[in-house]
Design an enzyme around this catalytic site. Structure first.
Site, PDB file in Angstrom:
ATOM      1  N   ASP A   1      25.412 104.261  28.224  1.00 24.97           N
ATOM      2  CA  ASP A   1      25.925 103.014  27.643  1.00 24.97           C
ATOM      3  C   ASP A   1      26.994 102.438  28.564  1.00 24.97           C
ATOM      4  OD1 ASP A   1      26.831 100.962  26.010  1.00 24.97           O
ATOM      5  OD2 ASP A   1      28.079 102.301  24.793  1.00 24.97           O
TER       6      ASP A   1
ATOM      7  N   ASP B   1      21.840 101.278  27.901  1.00 25.56           N
ATOM      8  CA  ASP B   1      21.372  99.948  28.311  1.00 25.56           C
ATOM      9  C   ASP B   1      20.969  99.957  29.779  1.00 25.56           C
ATOM     10  OD1 ASP B   1      23.924  99.877  29.635  1.00 25.56           O
ATOM     11  OD2 ASP B   1      24.815  99.087  27.796  1.00 25.56           O
TER      12      ASP B   1
ATOM     13  N   ASP C   1       6.922 101.323  30.893  1.00 25.07           N
ATOM     14  CA  ASP C   1       6.192 101.890  29.763  1.00 25.07           C
ATOM     15  C   ASP C   1       5.703 100.728  28.895  1.00 25.07           C
ATOM     16  OD1 ASP C   1       5.270 103.500  27.713  1.00 25.07           O
ATOM     17  OD2 ASP C   1       7.036 104.795  27.721  1.00 25.07           O
TER      18      ASP C   1
ATOM     19  N   GLU D   1      -1.314 107.622  28.514  1.00 24.37           N
ATOM     20  CA  GLU D   1      -1.043 108.605  27.473  1.00 24.37           C
ATOM     21  C   GLU D   1      -2.311 108.778  26.642  1.00 24.37           C
ATOM     22  OE1 GLU D   1       1.998 109.343  23.720  1.00 24.37           O
ATOM     23  OE2 GLU D   1       1.094 107.374  24.044  1.00 24.37           O
TER      24      GLU D   1
ATOM     25  N   ASP E   1       8.956 112.311  23.192  1.00 24.38           N
ATOM     26  CA  ASP E   1       8.285 112.706  21.954  1.00 24.38           C
ATOM     27  C   ASP E   1       8.270 114.213  21.731  1.00 24.38           C
ATOM     28  OD1 ASP E   1       7.619 110.152  21.089  1.00 24.38           O
ATOM     29  OD2 ASP E   1       5.698 110.131  22.136  1.00 24.38           O
TER      30      ASP E   1
END
Length: 579
Positions: A25, A33, A102, A267, A344
């Protein structure tokens, strides 16, 4: 025809995944960010990686942490501006680092302009951008029933009823992530144009999220795998690798990246090695490589009907069987991705290693060595390089991951099939927030991640496990990763990247060993002890006749005891060609 055989930059690359919300951050609002990522580019350059996989930073309401995109050509306000992205791209390129975006093209957010128009009426031109269907009937109370029995990845029906037009829309993930209709050529061309827009900006490739479910089965039939008595998330396997998926993947490739030397990784859950050859084969003209998930299931007990949440202790032989199969079947035919962690998955040291104070670094080095000497492009997830571990928050209210909170709501609050403690144990082992706690940069307040209040809690061990501590210790896990990358991109490139993979003793439940064989006769012998005990192993290439030809190139212990393997010991020998 474009062939991806032979030497390619993306085969020799080492990729580092940045999940921006938890990386760094810069403005004190508690949320990572893009300027924060830019500020850490020198750190990543020191590590040695040369590609950043940047998880979604597009405009999004964040129902699923950015994987619900509301505008493909704008930046999430919490992450910064397009000017901030341009600065990140320029800075990365100046350090010799490429940027992999992504992108999610299976679905959008329900707040995307396309979907807002789509749901307005059945006659709207955008209606066919998504998958709308009539009810299959009504229940005893007269309520409309979904078009079929498909189950969402996050639990519950994969269909959402919309009273405005008296139809249901498909959402394989959350109700706020409606699936796009790839049967509509206009939709496909819109997506290709968007991808080319980013390529024109100078980005270097894409990670394509959930890309093998873009083609749904013709007629949308019921899924025979669905058990209506189970109150847990259950992947509708019928939707994977549908009828037209190869046609569209080929079309996407030719319309966007084929002539730009850009990198693509897809993916792809529920995709075995044999089928991977069709997507990432050197002559397939679809993808450079893909992510599979078979090795991520070796610690799941499928008999419990809980999917990934059915936790069991893994058996190394199962892990080896999966990884060895992919290595052998893809060799010379296709390219693969190597990973232990991502946004994930739980942290690998807590999962397949040992996160105790005594063995955390040793097992981390062992796991890194095991993976990075295989054939394929290695991926490092933020914090992996200095050994971040799983987190155990005391209450479900501390968690932010939709997948985890949905599980708790479903199993504890709605159906009462499991206790709160039981479900928290599942989340401790497999929850996605294990990977999403802020990166532990230092022992300072909030781990150096933010000067504000972090959007999610910190792992309590940040004062002892952090990047500053790793950088200050020349024997740390960070420098082990750095050395692995140096070897891969330098003196051992031919052996680590291109040599043939040869398994050793797949039934050994304690040691993972294999060889790499180069065309010139050189070999690597890679030996990894996955246990906390001392083991003796007599490998052929450790025999006396090979002693003069053998050089230890990397280890996680200072001395070499030959056939004796200490707890979590990992060592790699380079064997000169005979004669």
């Amino acid at each position: 025809m474009t062939s991806y055989a032979g030497q390619q930059w993306w085969k020799e690359a080492v990729v580092y995944q940045v999940w921006p919300r938890s990386f760094q951050d810069s403005d004190g609002d508690g949320i990572g960010d893009l300027p924060g990522v830019t500020a850490r580019i020198p750190y990543l350059a020191k590590l040695g990686i040369n590609v950043i996989w940047l998880s979604p930073m597009f405009a999004s309401p964040n129902d699923d942490m950015g994987y619900d995109i509301s505008n493909y050509q704008d930046i999430m306000s919490e992450f910064g501006t397009m000017a901030d992205f341009d600065t990140l791209l320029t800075t990365a390129h100046a350090h010799g680092i490429k940027i992999l975006l992504d992108i999610v093209v299976n679905h959008t957010s329900d707040e995307h302009e396309w979907f807002q128009k789509s749901r307005a009426s059945r006659e709207n031109p955008y209606r066919d951008y998504y998958i709308w269907r009539d009810s299959s009937g009504t229940d005893k109370e007269g309520n409309p029933l979904p078009p079929n029995n498909w189950i969402s990845e996050f639990g519950g029906p994969a269909w959402k009823y919309d009273a405005v037009t008296d139809q249901w829309y498909l959402h394989v993930f959350s109700t706020k992530q409606p699936d796009l209709n790839w049967e509509n050529a206009v939709v496909r061309n819109e997506l290709y144009s968007m991808i080319n827009w980013w390529l024109d900006k100078g980005i270097d490739g894409f990670r394509l999220d959930a890309i093998n479910i873009i083609s749904k089965p013709q007629g949308l039939p019921d899924d025979p795998n669905v058990n209506p008595e189970k109150h847990s998330p259950s992947t509708a396997f019928i939707i994977h690798n549908g009828t037209r998926v190869h046609e569209w993947m080929h079309e996407l490739n030719l319309a966007t990246v084929a002539n730009r030397d850009a990198m693509t990784v897809g993916e792809m859950s529920a995709t075995p090695a044999d089928e991977a050859l069709l997507f990432a084969g050197f002559e397939a003209e679809e993808l450079n490589m893909l992510f599979h998930f078979e090795h991520m299931g070796v610690d799941s007990d499928e008999s419990l009907g809980l999917g990934k949440w059915g936790v069991k202790e893994y058996d190394l032989r199962d892990l080896k069987a999966v990884l060895n199969e992919w290595q052998v079947k893809l060799d010379g035919k296709a390219w693969g991705s190597l990973y232990w962690n991502n946004h994930d998955q739980p942290r690998v040291i807590s999962r397949f290693g040992n996160d105790s104070a005594e063995y955390r670094e040793l097992s981390g080095k062992m796991l890194a060595t095991t993976l990075h000497f295989m054939q394929g492009t290695p991926y490092i997830y933020q914090g992996e390089e200095f050994g971040m571990t799983n987190v155990q928050f005391p209450s479900i209210s501390d968690y932010r991951d939709l997948d985890s909170t949905n599980l708790y709501e479903n199993l504890v609050e709605r159906h009462g099939t499991y206790s709160a403690d039981d479900v928290l144990q599942m989340i401790y082992a497999k929850g996605r927030d294990n990977a999403r706690t802020p990166v532990q940069w230092s022992a300072e307040a909030n781990a150096g991640f933010t000067t504000g209040t972090p959007w999610i809690g910190l792992n309590a061990n940040y004062q002892s496990i952090n990047a500053d501590a790793a950088l200050a210790n020349p024997d740390s896990l960070f420098y082990h990763y750095q050395r692995l990358i140096e070897l891969r991109r330098g003196e051992l490139k031919e052996l680590m990247v291109y040599a043939r993979f040869v398994p050793i003793d797949p039934e050994d439940a304690a040691v993972y060993a294999y060889e790499r064989h180069a065309n010139n006769g050189e070999k690597l012998l890679v030996i990894n002890n996955f246990t906390d005990r001392e083991i003796i192993r007599d490998f052929e290439l450790l025999a006396e006749e090979f002693e003069a030809q053998r050089t230890l190139v990397i280890s996680n212990y200072e001395d070499d005891l030959g056939e004796t393997l200490r707890p979590y010991e990992s060592k790699v020998y380079r064997i000169a060609a005979e004669g």
